[in-house]
Scaffold this motif. Structure first.
Motif, short mmCIF file in Angstrom:
data_model
loop_
_atom_site.label_atom_id
_atom_site.label_comp_id
_atom_site.label_asym_id
_atom_site.label_seq_id
_atom_site.Cartn_x
_atom_site.Cartn_y
_atom_site.Cartn_z
N TYR A 76 -7.57 0.62 1.10
CA TYR A 76 -7.59 1.91 1.79
C TYR A 76 -9.01 2.35 2.08
CZ TYR A 76 -2.90 3.78 2.08
OH TYR A 76 -1.62 4.03 2.45
N ASP A 104 -5.92 0.69 -3.47
CA ASP A 104 -6.95 1.73 -3.29
C ASP A 104 -8.19 1.18 -2.59
OD1 ASP A 104 -5.43 3.59 -4.50
OD2 ASP A 104 -6.56 3.66 -6.38
N ARG A 156 -13.75 0.31 -6.63
CA ARG A 156 -12.49 0.89 -7.12
C ARG A 156 -11.80 -0.01 -8.14
NH1 ARG A 156 -10.43 5.01 -3.81
NH2 ARG A 156 -12.10 5.67 -2.44
N ILE A 157 -12.30 -1.23 -8.28
CA ILE A 157 -11.58 -2.19 -9.11
C ILE A 157 -12.39 -2.53 -10.36
CG2 ILE A 157 -10.38 -4.42 -9.09
CD1 ILE A 157 -10.43 -4.36 -6.09
N THR A 159 0.78 -1.23 0.00
CA THR A 159 0.00 0.00 0.00
C THR A 159 0.82 1.29 0.00
OG1 THR A 159 -0.18 -0.35 2.38
CG2 THR A 159 -2.08 -0.96 1.06
N ASN A 160 2.13 1.20 0.25
CA ASN A 160 2.97 2.41 0.23
C ASN A 160 4.33 2.07 -0.34
OD1 ASN A 160 1.36 4.57 1.75
ND2 ASN A 160 1.19 2.78 3.08
N LYS A 171 -2.38 -1.46 -7.94
CA LYS A 171 -2.89 -0.14 -7.59
C LYS A 171 -4.34 -0.21 -7.09
CE LYS A 171 -3.44 4.41 -7.89
NZ LYS A 171 -3.31 5.02 -6.57
N LYS A 172 -5.14 -0.95 -7.80
CA LYS A 172 -6.56 -0.93 -7.47
C LYS A 172 -6.86 -1.74 -6.20
CE LYS A 172 -8.04 1.12 -11.58
NZ LYS A 172 -8.51 1.06 -12.96
N ASN A 214 3.16 4.79 -7.81
CA ASN A 214 2.60 4.53 -9.13
C ASN A 214 3.64 4.26 -10.20
OD1 ASN A 214 -0.23 4.79 -8.50
ND2 ASN A 214 0.30 6.90 -8.03
N LEU A 215 4.86 4.77 -9.96
CA LEU A 215 5.91 4.55 -10.95
C LEU A 215 6.49 3.15 -10.85
CD1 LEU A 215 7.83 7.93 -10.48
CD2 LEU A 215 6.28 7.33 -12.34
#
Ligand SMILES: Nc1ncnc2c1ncn2[C@@H]1O[C@H](COP(=O)(O)OP(=O)(O)O)[C@@H](O)[C@H]1O
Ligand SMILES: [Mg+2]
Lengths: 462, 588
Positions: A371, A368, A442-443, A136-137, A364-365, A351-352
């Motif tokens: 979260y 998200d 979100r997905i 997540t980070n 990513k999804k 994101n990179l």
């Protein structure tokens, strides 16, 4: 070299010298005491009639009779390959009983700014084995990602776990570690040193130690020495360097002390108005340069006074660094290690470094969605305290449970538990599958079809 | 002769007296305010910012380490100016318009000092095509020819301060920016290049009231809080709340013709990201690489603070120059707080009397002078051009009551209030819909009526009403739980959630969702409205909220965001929604 005996005032860490020849701004200064000991300092203000010198050690023993030698150059650091494996003082002198460093080069410790045009975007995913970071980070090579913690929280263990487990999947090159301690206790420093020795990391480490009982003002140069070394290892020798700076709060206190001694107009809560710029000149010394092999990844650690994230030290840091990992006291009290609160945590370069070709397309999804779910469940805890669980709707109850699961399964892990990114993402899906599918807004559908345990058609790594 | 020479030299050549950081003091220097001077043996660039008796106080744009009292200071007699002409687009500059690409060539990967580099290439030849002929009368600002700079046409103009005249010779062909391409009857000669002092706004014929929105492709902005072309907006927010991503989204997708992006005292990697990403992104309108319409200014947090102070002026002057050609320009400054802090740092070194939180007393004046340079204008040559200015603000501790935020809000017309509570739960853009506002709504109403739909303004008010109502209901929920709410209000909560999750939330990193045109925005909001109408009708017909919430079709609505050709899917969902509600109603 000419020696002046024209000190006319000593105030805090500052020495005022009169009637000198023209002296350069930021020049290195040696002060010679009557017994021959030398103290080092740096010119902060220079004019026809007065030169203000900031001393890096205590001013004990300095008097009007002390000699002042201006060296004619700014502070330089001798660097060389054989620094690896060495332990140096916060001022850069060997304290491990070994020989002096044989310099291959002498570099200015201020360090010039990397031209933004010469930078290359960090995008290599670093797997730390910690789900709350990787999942997540996400940390990437060349990022500056601080740990925001509080007194008595296990931030050092987290930093050590990262240093120990960090790897770039698919790459054989490990990290060299540059470790700079500023004002930490002997005990904390020992914990780091023992872990470095236990894992053999010390061979590929350079350690700078300014401990709690070392001069506070020396802390101003310790991180600069460390970063100069890191840049040398990275950009001249082509290594991937992980820099750990701890505790930046002590650094900032030293900065405040000097500001006060100079009788400057203080900024917010007494810290100098230029602290943002000063910190930026440290934190921005991370990254990757186009066409060069190495990288500098920074993990500064700071303890938030009063656990307050709006305090100027974490605040200014967060405005400069590429995210922050926030260690939380409530989670710690619940016995959860690592007590990382993902909600205020952030990795701006995530994101990179994730997605197809880096980690996995769903990364990513999934992140998200977790979260959103955790945030919602966490909010409901407050409500439950007032109205009780029964007043919650069915939907709310599910999110409440999700928050608990998230903390106990996703956040919680062992000090030596090294999870792969696949483990982390699959664990994420497992937790998300406790929520109704239509809540996973979100997905996209395709990813749900492919990775959701209910529909999974084969969740392979891309 | 020699004596005279010596004397003039004596007057111009001053001597350094004191060095303390980026501010130095010189004596014996014949200087005026804002003159550009060369400081020390390495001739570092600086600017006169205070004159006090014999002392001339100078802010230096480069690092001053090692500089000594007694070193020379030379006055150029010029003020800080930028070079304007073909070659600006696609460039990346530092705060004083030194091209960073050239600096890499000249001094390597790190920014060392003492290197000068002009803003434009003086050797590159551009194909100049005249648009006037001998005998034509021209006035200040007149367009005399064109250069195809990138896919953008660079219009070459008579400088804004020139007196009228008659063209004697106008050339055509390949020229450098310095070569004379135009001669007037009275003998005046003009090259393509212009120099303009950055602290002085470029003149215009008239300022007009903006009536057209700057379409950004961001739903919460275009849909709820639009900025007009030629307008001003501020995005304040704590770190990590989305200032930079929003600014970059605007730089990417807004329908401006030229974009000036200023990274003022922020991160190096963010500028690198723009540099690497923009050449590969297409302008949704023209299909051309975004970089070709962009000028970047990067004076990062660790670069000299005096040059940071100058960077916003450098940026806005370049923006005005393109405006004068008749273009719609948008300028993003990330972050104006770092600019204000640079002012504060310089001011405190001048030992000026500090105002609120140590900022100089002229903070408010500087901010409003800057935003005043935005606007929709009639240019000197009668064309319409605009500069829209969007400033990020970084309040310490995220507290909006601090001076930079407050002074900015007094000036700008649009306020996009970022909210850490939203960003922490990854609701992006984390713009708070209750606190934000746009004062352009009234003047843009006609445009939305005509270009989007006659009922758009009404739907917008409806959505805002639902969100407002939700906020009130949430307060009650916090006390009694959601099950205790009356049935209609449970529906309101559900519909508000749909507006938030479907319409307001927009993922900048999703290939499709990153940009949403006005038509799609309208269709999405209409679909939510349809659900709302059907739901309330059903409820009146006796269907319970618990049943209404089970409607399956609406679960597919969020997916619309990620679909490029969304129309067939949306029509399907709407039809299905209708059918499901019909079934419910007839069962009730
Ligand atoms: N519109 C958005 N869509 C998706 N993510 C976003 C969006 N806005 C912000 N973010 C996330 O928030 C992080 C911080 O945003 P950023 O703009 O860098 O904050 P700030 O400039 O306010 O410090 C980004 O790295 C990104 O992960
Ligand atoms: Mg930002």
């Amino acid at each position: 070299m000419k020696e002046y005996r024209t000190i006319n005032k000593i105030a805090g860490p500052l020495v005022f010298v009169e009637k000198t020849e023209p002296i350069g701004y930021q020049e290195l200064v040696n002060i010679v005491l009557f017994d021959g000991t030398m103290k080092r300092g740096q010119v902060l203000d220079t004019s026809d009639d007065l030169v203000v010198v900031q001393i890096f050690e205590t001013t004990t023993g300095i008097g009007k009779d002390s000699g002042v030698r201006f060296t004619g150059e700014t502070i330089k650091m001798p660097v060389g390959r054989d620094m690896l494996g060495r332990i140096l003082s916060g001022g850069g002198k060997p304290i491990d009983g070994g020989p002096e460093i044989v310099p291959e080069k002498r570099l200015d410790i201020t360090g010039a700014a990397i031209n933004p045009y010469a930078r290359s975007n960090p995008s290599d995913f670093i797997q730390t084995g910690i789900s709350t970071i990787d999942g997540t980070n996400t940390l990437v090579r060349g990022q500056k990602l601080p740990i925001f913690s509080g007194a008595g929280l296990p931030h050092n263990n987290i930093a050590l776990q990262i240093a120990r487990q960090a790897k770039v999947p698919g790459s054989t090159e490990g990290f060299a570690v540059v470790f700079a301690a500023m004002g930490i206790t002997k005990e904390e420093a020992n914990a780091f040193m023992q872990d470095f020795e236990r894992t053999g990391a010390l061979e590929r480490a350079v350690v700078f130690l300014n401990l709690a009982d070392d001069p506070a003002v020396e802390r101003i140069i310790t991180p600069r020495l460390a970063l100069t070394t890191a840049e040398y290892l990275a950009f001249e020798l082509g290594m991937h360097v992980l820099v750990i700076l701890t505790d930046m709060t002590n650094y900032c206190e030293a900065l405040r002390q000097i500001g006060a001694a100079r009788e400057e107009v203080p900024g917010r809560r007494g810290y100098p108005g230029y602290m943002y710029t000063d910190l930026a000149c440290l934190y921005e010394r991370a990254g990757i340069i186009k066409g060069l092999k190495g990288s500098v990844t920074q993990i500064p650690i700071l303890t938030m006074p009063g656990d307050d994230i709006t305090h100027p030290i974490p605040d200014l840091t967060g405005y400069i660094t590429e995210g922050q990992i926030v260690v939380n006291r409530d989670l710690h009290r619940k016995g959860i290690y690592p007590p990382i609160n993902v909600l205020p945590s952030l990795s701006r370069l995530m994101n990179l470094g994730i997605g197809k070709g880096h980690t996995r397309e769903d990364h990513k999804k999934v992140s998200d969605q977790m979260y959103a779910g955790y945030a919602e469940g966490n909010d409901l805890r407050g409500l439950v305290a007032i109205v009780g669980k029964d007043a919650l709707s069915e939907r709310d109850r599910m999110f409440l449970e999700f928050a608990d699961l998230f903390e106990n399964r996703f956040v919680r892990q062992g000090y030596d538990e090294d999870r792969t990114i696949e483990d982390t993402l699959n664990l994420g899906w497992e937790l998300l599958s406790t929520l109704p599918v239509e809540q996973l807004v979100r997905i996209d559908r395709e990813l749900i079809q492919k990775y959701h345990p209910k529909f999974r058609t084969g969740a392979k790594k891309e | 002769m020699e004596v005279k020479n010596e004397k003039t030299k004596d007057k111009k050549q001053g001597v350094l007296k004191r060095i303390a950081g980026p501010v130095v003091t010189a004596v014996n220097l014949d200087a005026h305010m804002y003159d550009v001077v060369k400081v020390g043996r390495e001739a570092l660039m600086g600017e006169v910012i205070k004159i006090q008796g014999d002392n001339v106080i100078i802010q230096v744009y480069e690092d001053t380490s090692g500089i000594k009292p007694g070193e020379p200071v030379e006055n150029t007699g010029l003020s800080l100016a930028v070079e304007l002409g073909p070659g600006l687009l696609t460039s990346i500059y530092d705060g004083i318009q030194r091209p960073l690409a050239v600096l890499v060539e000249k001094m390597g990967n790190f920014i060392e000092r003492g290197v000068t580099a002009p803003g434009l290439s003086h050797t590159k030849k551009w194909k100049f095509v005249p648009l006037v002929k001998a005998g034509d009368k021209v006035e200040a600002g007149a367009i005399i020819g064109e250069v195809q700079e990138t896919n953008i046409v660079h219009r070459v103009m008579i400088p804004p301060t020139a007196k009228p005249g008659v063209i004697k010779v106008i050339k055509s062909g390949e020229y450098t920016v310095d070569e004379i391409i135009c001669t007037l009857e009275d003998g005046r000669e003009f090259p393509m290049i212009q120099r303009w002092p950055v602290r002085v706004p470029r003149p215009v014929k008239e300022k007009m009231n903006p009536t057209i929105p700057l379409i950004t492709g961001q739903r919460i902005l275009d849909g709820l809080f639009p900025i007009a072309k030629g307008g001003t907006a501020a995005i304040p927010g704590p770190f990590g709340s989305g200032k930079t991503v929003t600014q970059q989204q605007l730089a990417k997708w807004s329908d401006a013709e030229i974009v000036v992006y200023i990274g003022c005292g922020e991160r190096g990697n963010e500028m690198t990201e723009v540099l690497t990403e923009f050449p590969h992104l297409e302008d949704p309108k023209t299909g051309k690489p975004l970089m070709e319409r962009t000028v970047l200014i990067a004076n990062t947090s660790n670069m000299p603070v005096a040059a940071r102070e100058a960077s916003v002026y450098t940026g806005i002057t370049i923006a005005e120059y393109f405006r004068d050609m008749g273009y719609d320009v948008s300028l993003m400054a990330d972050s104006t707080s770092r600019w204000a802090e640079a002012m504060r740092e310089i001011s405190s070194r001048l030992e000026e009397m500090p105002g609120e939180e140590g900022y100089p007393a002229y903070l408010a004046a500087r901010l409003s002078e800057f935003y005043e340079r935005a606007g929709l204008v009639k240019t000197l040559n009668g064309a319409r051009g605009s500069v829209s200015v969007i400033g990020a603000v970084s309040p310490p501790g995220g507290d909006f009551s601090e001076p930079v935020t407050q002074n900015t809000l007094r000036i700008v017309k649009v306020f996009w209030a970022l909210d850490a509570k939203l960003s922490q739960r990854r609701h992006f853009p984390a713009i708070n819909w209750l606190n934000s506002y746009s004062l352009y709504l009234d003047s843009l109403q006609d445009w939305y009526d005509k270009e989007v739909s006659p009922d758009w303004n009404q739907i917008r008010s409806w959505a805002m009403g639902v969100l407002q109502k939700e906020a009130e209901l949430q307060e009650i929920v916090q006390l009694v739980g959601s099950d205790a709410l009356p049935e209609t209000e449970q529906l309101t909560i559900e519909i508000a959630r749909m507006i938030r999750e479907i319409f307001l939330q927009q993922n900048a990193y999703d290939a499709v969702d990153t940009f949403c045109d006005m038509k799609k925005q309208y269709d999405m909001m209409k679909a939510i409205r349809l659900y709302s109408d059907l739901a309330y009708a059903a409820q009146v017909a006796g269907v319970s909220p618990a049943q209404i919430i089970t409607i399956k079709a609406k679960n597919d609505l969020p997916q619309i965001k990620f679909i490029k050709d969304y129309k067939p899917e949306l029509a399907k969902i709407e039809k299905q929604m209708d059918a499901e509600f019909n079934a419910l109603r007839s069962a009730a």
